[in-house]
Design a protein around this motif. Structure first.
Motif, PDB file in Angstrom:
ATOM      1  N   ASN A 230     -10.192   1.892   1.693  1.00  0.00           N
ATOM      2  CA  ASN A 230     -10.153   3.096   2.528  1.00  0.00           C
ATOM      3  C   ASN A 230      -9.509   4.302   1.843  1.00  0.00           C
ATOM      4  O   ASN A 230      -9.657   5.422   2.317  1.00  0.00           O
ATOM      5  CB  ASN A 230      -9.462   2.789   3.853  1.00  0.00           C
ATOM      6  CG  ASN A 230     -10.354   1.978   4.780  1.00  0.00           C
ATOM      7  OD1 ASN A 230     -11.469   1.608   4.403  1.00  0.00           O
ATOM      8  ND2 ASN A 230      -9.899   1.695   5.979  1.00  0.00           N
ATOM      9  N   SER A 231      -8.760   4.074   0.764  1.00  0.00           N
ATOM     10  CA  SER A 231      -8.338   5.173  -0.113  1.00  0.00           C
ATOM     11  C   SER A 231      -8.171   4.573  -1.511  1.00  0.00           C
ATOM     12  O   SER A 231      -8.139   3.357  -1.661  1.00  0.00           O
ATOM     13  CB  SER A 231      -7.047   5.832   0.396  1.00  0.00           C
ATOM     14  OG  SER A 231      -5.976   4.914   0.423  1.00  0.00           O
TER      15      SER A 231
ATOM     16  N   ASP B 131      -1.210   0.375  -4.515  1.00  0.00           N
ATOM     17  CA  ASP B 131      -1.514   1.604  -3.789  1.00  0.00           C
ATOM     18  C   ASP B 131      -0.554   2.705  -4.224  1.00  0.00           C
ATOM     19  O   ASP B 131       0.367   2.478  -5.002  1.00  0.00           O
ATOM     20  CB  ASP B 131      -1.455   1.361  -2.278  1.00  0.00           C
ATOM     21  CG  ASP B 131      -0.101   0.881  -1.813  1.00  0.00           C
ATOM     22  OD1 ASP B 131       0.895   1.616  -2.022  1.00  0.00           O
ATOM     23  OD2 ASP B 131      -0.025  -0.234  -1.242  1.00  0.00           O
TER      24      ASP B 131
ATOM     25  N   LEU C 285       1.857   4.368  -2.851  1.00  0.00           N
ATOM     26  CA  LEU C 285       3.286   4.246  -2.569  1.00  0.00           C
ATOM     27  C   LEU C 285       3.948   3.249  -3.523  1.00  0.00           C
ATOM     28  O   LEU C 285       5.063   3.465  -4.000  1.00  0.00           O
ATOM     29  CB  LEU C 285       3.457   3.808  -1.107  1.00  0.00           C
ATOM     30  CG  LEU C 285       4.797   4.066  -0.430  1.00  0.00           C
ATOM     31  CD1 LEU C 285       5.307   5.473  -0.647  1.00  0.00           C
ATOM     32  CD2 LEU C 285       4.655   3.791   1.068  1.00  0.00           C
TER      33      LEU C 285
ATOM     34  N   VAL D 212     -11.465  -2.319   8.195  1.00  0.00           N
ATOM     35  CA  VAL D 212     -10.322  -2.608   7.316  1.00  0.00           C
ATOM     36  C   VAL D 212     -10.712  -3.801   6.445  1.00  0.00           C
ATOM     37  O   VAL D 212     -10.106  -4.864   6.493  1.00  0.00           O
ATOM     38  CB  VAL D 212      -9.018  -2.868   8.112  1.00  0.00           C
ATOM     39  CG1 VAL D 212      -8.460  -1.565   8.690  1.00  0.00           C
ATOM     40  CG2 VAL D 212      -9.234  -3.874   9.239  1.00  0.00           C
TER      41      VAL D 212
ATOM     42  N   LYS E 232     -10.719  -4.373   3.135  1.00  0.00           N
ATOM     43  CA  LYS E 232      -9.914  -4.808   1.984  1.00  0.00           C
ATOM     44  C   LYS E 232      -8.460  -5.023   2.399  1.00  0.00           C
ATOM     45  O   LYS E 232      -7.968  -4.347   3.302  1.00  0.00           O
ATOM     46  CB  LYS E 232      -9.943  -3.722   0.894  1.00  0.00           C
ATOM     47  CG  LYS E 232     -11.332  -3.294   0.459  1.00  0.00           C
ATOM     48  CD  LYS E 232     -11.971  -4.322  -0.422  1.00  0.00           C
ATOM     49  CE  LYS E 232     -13.369  -3.839  -0.797  1.00  0.00           C
ATOM     50  NZ  LYS E 232     -14.125  -4.795  -1.557  1.00  0.00           N
TER      51      LYS E 232
ATOM     52  N   ASN F 109      -4.729  -4.438   2.758  1.00  0.00           N
ATOM     53  CA  ASN F 109      -3.952  -3.192   2.817  1.00  0.00           C
ATOM     54  C   ASN F 109      -4.735  -1.974   3.330  1.00  0.00           C
ATOM     55  O   ASN F 109      -4.209  -0.866   3.357  1.00  0.00           O
ATOM     56  CB  ASN F 109      -3.271  -2.859   1.480  1.00  0.00           C
ATOM     57  CG  ASN F 109      -2.246  -3.913   1.101  1.00  0.00           C
ATOM     58  OD1 ASN F 109      -1.684  -4.566   1.971  1.00  0.00           O
ATOM     59  ND2 ASN F 109      -2.020  -4.088  -0.185  1.00  0.00           N
ATOM     60  N   ASP F 110      -5.975  -2.160   3.763  1.00  0.00           N
ATOM     61  CA  ASP F 110      -6.687  -1.064   4.420  1.00  0.00           C
ATOM     62  C   ASP F 110      -6.076  -0.812   5.798  1.00  0.00           C
ATOM     63  O   ASP F 110      -5.577  -1.732   6.451  1.00  0.00           O
ATOM     64  CB  ASP F 110      -8.170  -1.429   4.620  1.00  0.00           C
ATOM     65  CG  ASP F 110      -9.030  -1.066   3.418  1.00  0.00           C
ATOM     66  OD1 ASP F 110      -8.544  -0.339   2.528  1.00  0.00           O
ATOM     67  OD2 ASP F 110     -10.203  -1.508   3.375  1.00  0.00           O
ATOM     68  N   TYR F 111      -6.127   0.430   6.242  1.00  0.00           N
ATOM     69  CA  TYR F 111      -5.729   0.737   7.623  1.00  0.00           C
ATOM     70  C   TYR F 111      -6.595   1.871   8.155  1.00  0.00           C
ATOM     71  O   TYR F 111      -7.138   2.667   7.381  1.00  0.00           O
ATOM     72  CB  TYR F 111      -4.241   1.093   7.724  1.00  0.00           C
ATOM     73  CG  TYR F 111      -3.855   2.366   7.001  1.00  0.00           C
ATOM     74  CD1 TYR F 111      -3.854   3.593   7.652  1.00  0.00           C
ATOM     75  CD2 TYR F 111      -3.505   2.335   5.654  1.00  0.00           C
ATOM     76  CE1 TYR F 111      -3.511   4.756   6.988  1.00  0.00           C
ATOM     77  CE2 TYR F 111      -3.166   3.496   4.980  1.00  0.00           C
ATOM     78  CZ  TYR F 111      -3.166   4.703   5.650  1.00  0.00           C
ATOM     79  OH  TYR F 111      -2.851   5.855   4.988  1.00  0.00           O
ATOM     80  N   VAL F 112      -6.747   1.915   9.466  1.00  0.00           N
ATOM     81  CA  VAL F 112      -7.440   3.028  10.130  1.00  0.00           C
ATOM     82  C   VAL F 112      -6.658   3.376  11.388  1.00  0.00           C
ATOM     83  O   VAL F 112      -5.976   2.528  11.968  1.00  0.00           O
ATOM     84  CB  VAL F 112      -8.900   2.682  10.532  1.00  0.00           C
ATOM     85  CG1 VAL F 112      -9.811   2.624   9.336  1.00  0.00           C
ATOM     86  CG2 VAL F 112      -8.967   1.375  11.312  1.00  0.00           C
TER      87      VAL F 112
ATOM     88  N   ALA G  76      -7.589   7.202   7.736  1.00  0.00           N
ATOM     89  CA  ALA G  76      -7.786   5.907   7.086  1.00  0.00           C
ATOM     90  C   ALA G  76      -7.121   5.931   5.728  1.00  0.00           C
ATOM     91  O   ALA G  76      -6.920   6.999   5.142  1.00  0.00           O
ATOM     92  CB  ALA G  76      -9.279   5.612   6.915  1.00  0.00           C
ATOM     93  N   GLY G  77      -6.765   4.757   5.218  1.00  0.00           N
ATOM     94  CA  GLY G  77      -6.167   4.682   3.892  1.00  0.00           C
ATOM     95  C   GLY G  77      -5.984   3.251   3.456  1.00  0.00           C
ATOM     96  O   GLY G  77      -6.410   2.312   4.142  1.00  0.00           O
ATOM     97  N   ASN G  78      -5.363   3.097   2.299  1.00  0.00           N
ATOM     98  CA  ASN G  78      -5.055   1.769   1.775  1.00  0.00           C
ATOM     99  C   ASN G  78      -3.635   1.803   1.261  1.00  0.00           C
ATOM    100  O   ASN G  78      -3.332   2.531   0.319  1.00  0.00           O
ATOM    101  CB  ASN G  78      -6.041   1.400   0.661  1.00  0.00           C
ATOM    102  CG  ASN G  78      -5.757   0.016   0.098  1.00  0.00           C
ATOM    103  OD1 ASN G  78      -4.890  -0.151  -0.755  1.00  0.00           O
ATOM    104  ND2 ASN G  78      -6.462  -0.977   0.589  1.00  0.00           N
ATOM    105  N   SER G  79      -2.747   1.047   1.871  1.00  0.00           N
ATOM    106  CA  SER G  79      -1.351   1.043   1.452  1.00  0.00           C
ATOM    107  C   SER G  79      -0.662  -0.218   1.957  1.00  0.00           C
ATOM    108  O   SER G  79      -0.906  -0.644   3.081  1.00  0.00           O
ATOM    109  CB  SER G  79      -0.637   2.281   2.005  1.00  0.00           C
ATOM    110  OG  SER G  79       0.657   2.385   1.445  1.00  0.00           O
ATOM    111  N   SER G  80       0.194  -0.780   1.128  1.00  0.00           N
ATOM    112  CA  SER G  80       0.915  -1.981   1.554  1.00  0.00           C
ATOM    113  C   SER G  80       2.041  -1.611   2.517  1.00  0.00           C
ATOM    114  O   SER G  80       2.529  -2.455   3.251  1.00  0.00           O
ATOM    115  CB  SER G  80       1.502  -2.697   0.344  1.00  0.00           C
ATOM    116  OG  SER G  80       2.486  -1.877  -0.266  1.00  0.00           O
ATOM    117  N   SER G  81       2.461  -0.348   2.453  1.00  0.00           N
ATOM    118  CA  SER G  81       3.594   0.094   3.262  1.00  0.00           C
ATOM    119  C   SER G  81       3.339   1.495   3.794  1.00  0.00           C
ATOM    120  O   SER G  81       2.558   2.247   3.221  1.00  0.00           O
ATOM    121  CB  SER G  81       4.863   0.135   2.409  1.00  0.00           C
ATOM    122  OG  SER G  81       5.026  -1.078   1.719  1.00  0.00           O
ATOM    123  N   PHE G  82       4.021   1.822   4.872  1.00  0.00           N
ATOM    124  CA  PHE G  82       3.926   3.166   5.451  1.00  0.00           C
ATOM    125  C   PHE G  82       5.304   3.809   5.381  1.00  0.00           C
ATOM    126  O   PHE G  82       6.299   3.181   5.774  1.00  0.00           O
ATOM    127  CB  PHE G  82       3.487   3.102   6.920  1.00  0.00           C
ATOM    128  CG  PHE G  82       2.231   2.319   7.168  1.00  0.00           C
ATOM    129  CD1 PHE G  82       1.125   2.457   6.340  1.00  0.00           C
ATOM    130  CD2 PHE G  82       2.149   1.443   8.246  1.00  0.00           C
ATOM    131  CE1 PHE G  82      -0.042   1.737   6.582  1.00  0.00           C
ATOM    132  CE2 PHE G  82       0.987   0.715   8.493  1.00  0.00           C
ATOM    133  CZ  PHE G  82      -0.110   0.860   7.661  1.00  0.00           C
TER     134      PHE G  82
END
Ligand code: FES
Ligand SMILES: [Fe+2]
Lengths: 73, 417
Positions: free
Chosen positions: A26-27, A44, A46, B51, B53, B55-58, B96-102
């Motif tokens: 998604n990114s 990613d 971060l 989602v 993959k 670590n994907d999120y929406v 939307a994005g891909n990240s293990s953490s926010f």
């Protein structure tokens, strides 16, 4: 998917890692492939930023062969 | 008013063949609905393919609640509330994005994408590292059916399977149209805002009485046979599944015509790859699947599958509703997917005719309902000619208000609990 502008291999006599920006999620993520074992890791933004800010000492701790990969546990 | 007072009030306002107009126009009713329906029952949130993959999120929603649907690295899907545990800032801003953490933009508190707090800057202010046991809020229950992710704010109550009942079979019917047995919601979402109450949209989705009037222009321009499916002579039926779910079951008409892909306005010859893949996947059963086509089903309170496209209904206020729309994509069916996308854009895209027609009706309806007299809305059509089928569901004619009565019966149950 094919290569992108930033593709390449970071290698030396100790390790070879293929580096590529992956755009299938998604990114964008950084795709790292340990060419000697085929193991793949995605990082990613971060996580990458965290690496940039990691103090030298922490990085050395991670390089200790018994830290994770060969922990003996 | 006490809870008992409002219970009695909804008992009075929702009657078997008529409902009170104030149910669409009152902000107090809307507040009660949020508590008793949207934050109590199962609500459709998103699809696992959004989602895909790790670590994907929406960003998704349950009514006005901003929900993050994420997939952690272990593959599990989470429904988190988009609210920092520190002082309540939005944690995710992008769609939307891909990240293990926010990481919260306000003071840098950082969370795993599964909701746990990783840490906070300047930890001495909290007496050190790891002193706080705060995480993102989460939707208490998450359940998945065929990749469709539902959430419920009620920590206990009926299971998703109990809530869906036989309506689950309609989702299954959509999924089996894919040669690989999976759908994907990857075509992107359009959002249409309507100045209307959400129930007008939900009721309209399986109202077979309006298409010939409201959609006459698109039917004639497209030279489509759809209009005839919704007439007095049609053998199609309207079915109330219980729990507020309903469908227009058009299969009797498609079976009568007996043409594979007739439901989709095309032929086997024009989709050879798809038809071959379906016959290879399903053998003999493929013929029936190809003839019967896709479901037209409204899953209470917010998921509408209209053959080739999917809608979610998001209420924001008593008179503001957003309709989110995407084209269904069948895994392993590129020919079909192209056409589904084109048809979706043509019918419910920004310049599409179908949704514009309907939205005009929702908004006119909302204005009319604001008038003081007469007070009631009539939903009696066809009640004298209904029957109960072998599975125990109420069935009416193609143009009857059987679905609406089913919707309201469930509404009344939830609102008077
Ligand atoms: S509100 Fe999120 S870190 Fe302060
Ligand atoms: Fe319509």
């Amino acid at each position: 998917m094919g290569g992108g502008v930033g593709d390449g291999v970071v290698g030396n006599e100790f390790a070879d890692v293929a580096v590529r920006v992956d755009t299938t999620a998604n990114s964008p993520r950084l795709r790292l492939e340990d060419l000697r074992t085929g193991r793949v890791r995605f990082l990613d933004a971060l996580e990458l930023e965290t690496l940039v800010w990691l103090p030298e000492g922490h990085l050395v701790q991670l390089l200790d062969p018994s830290a994770d990969r060969w922990s003996g546990a | 008013m006490t809870h008992a007072d409002t219970r009695a009030r909804y008992d009075e306002l929702v009657q078997p063949e008529r409902v009170h107009g104030s149910l669409y126009t009152s902000p107090e009713v809307f507040a009660d609905e949020l508590a008793r329906i949207w934050y109590s029952t199962w609500v459709y949130v998103g699809h696992v393919s959004e989602v895909a993959k790790p670590n994907d999120y929406v960003r998704k929603a349950i009514g006005p609640q901003d929900v993050i649907m994420s997939r952690s690295a272990d593959g599990e899907v989470h429904l988190l509330l988009n609210r920092c545990a520190h002082r309540g800032n939005l944690v995710c801003e992008a769609a939307a994005g891909n990240s293990s953490s926010f990481r919260c933009a306000y003071h840098g508190w950082t969370y795993r994408n599964s909701g746990e707090l990783v840490g906070y800057p300047f930890h001495q202010g909290y007496g050190g590292r790891g002193k706080l046991d705060l995480g993102l809020g989460r939707v208490p229950r998450v359940a998945v059916h065929q990749g469709f992710v539902f959430g419920s704010f009620a920590p206990d109550g009926p299971s998703l399977a109990e809530h869906l009942g036989d309506a689950a079979g309609e989702i299954d019917r959509l999924v089996r149209l894919s040669p690989e047995g999976e759908i994907e919601l990857t075509a992107g979402w359009l959002q249409h805002r309507a100045r209307a109450n959400w129930k007008l949209l939900a009721e309209n989705e399986t109202d077979g009485y309006h298409p010939q009037f409201v959609h006459a222009s698109i039917f004639s321009v497209a030279e489509s046979g759809i209009g005839a499916l919704y007439g007095e002579k049609s053998s199609a039926v309207t079915r109330a599944f219980g729990h507020g779910h309903s469908e227009n079951d058009l299969r009797p008409e498609f079976r009568r015509l007996g043409a594979p892909l007739g439901w989709f306005g095309t032929t086997e010859e024009r989709m050879p790859g798809y038809v071959a893949a379906m016959r290879a996947a399903h053998g003999e059963a493929a013929q029936e699947i190809l003839v019967e086509g896709a479901p037209h089903v409204m899953i209470f309170p917010n998921l509408f599958i209209a053959e080739i496209q999917m809608f979610t209904i998001q209420p924001l206020a008593h008179d503001v509703t957003v309709q989110h729309v995407t084209a269904v994509q069948l895994k392993g069916a590129p020919e079909m997917n192209r056409r589904m996308l084109q048809q979706c854009v043509g019918s419910v895209g920004p310049a599409g005719l179908l949704l514009a027609d309907d939205t005009e009706m929702y908004e006119r309806n909302q204005v009319g309902l604001g008038e003081l007299r007469p007070e009631w809305v009539d939903v009696r059509r066809g009640s004298h000619r209904e029957h109960v089928d072998e599975r125990g569901h109420t069935v009416g004619g193609a143009t009857d208000e059987t679905a609406m009565r089913g919707f309201w019966a469930h509404y009344r149950e939830l609102m008077t609990r």
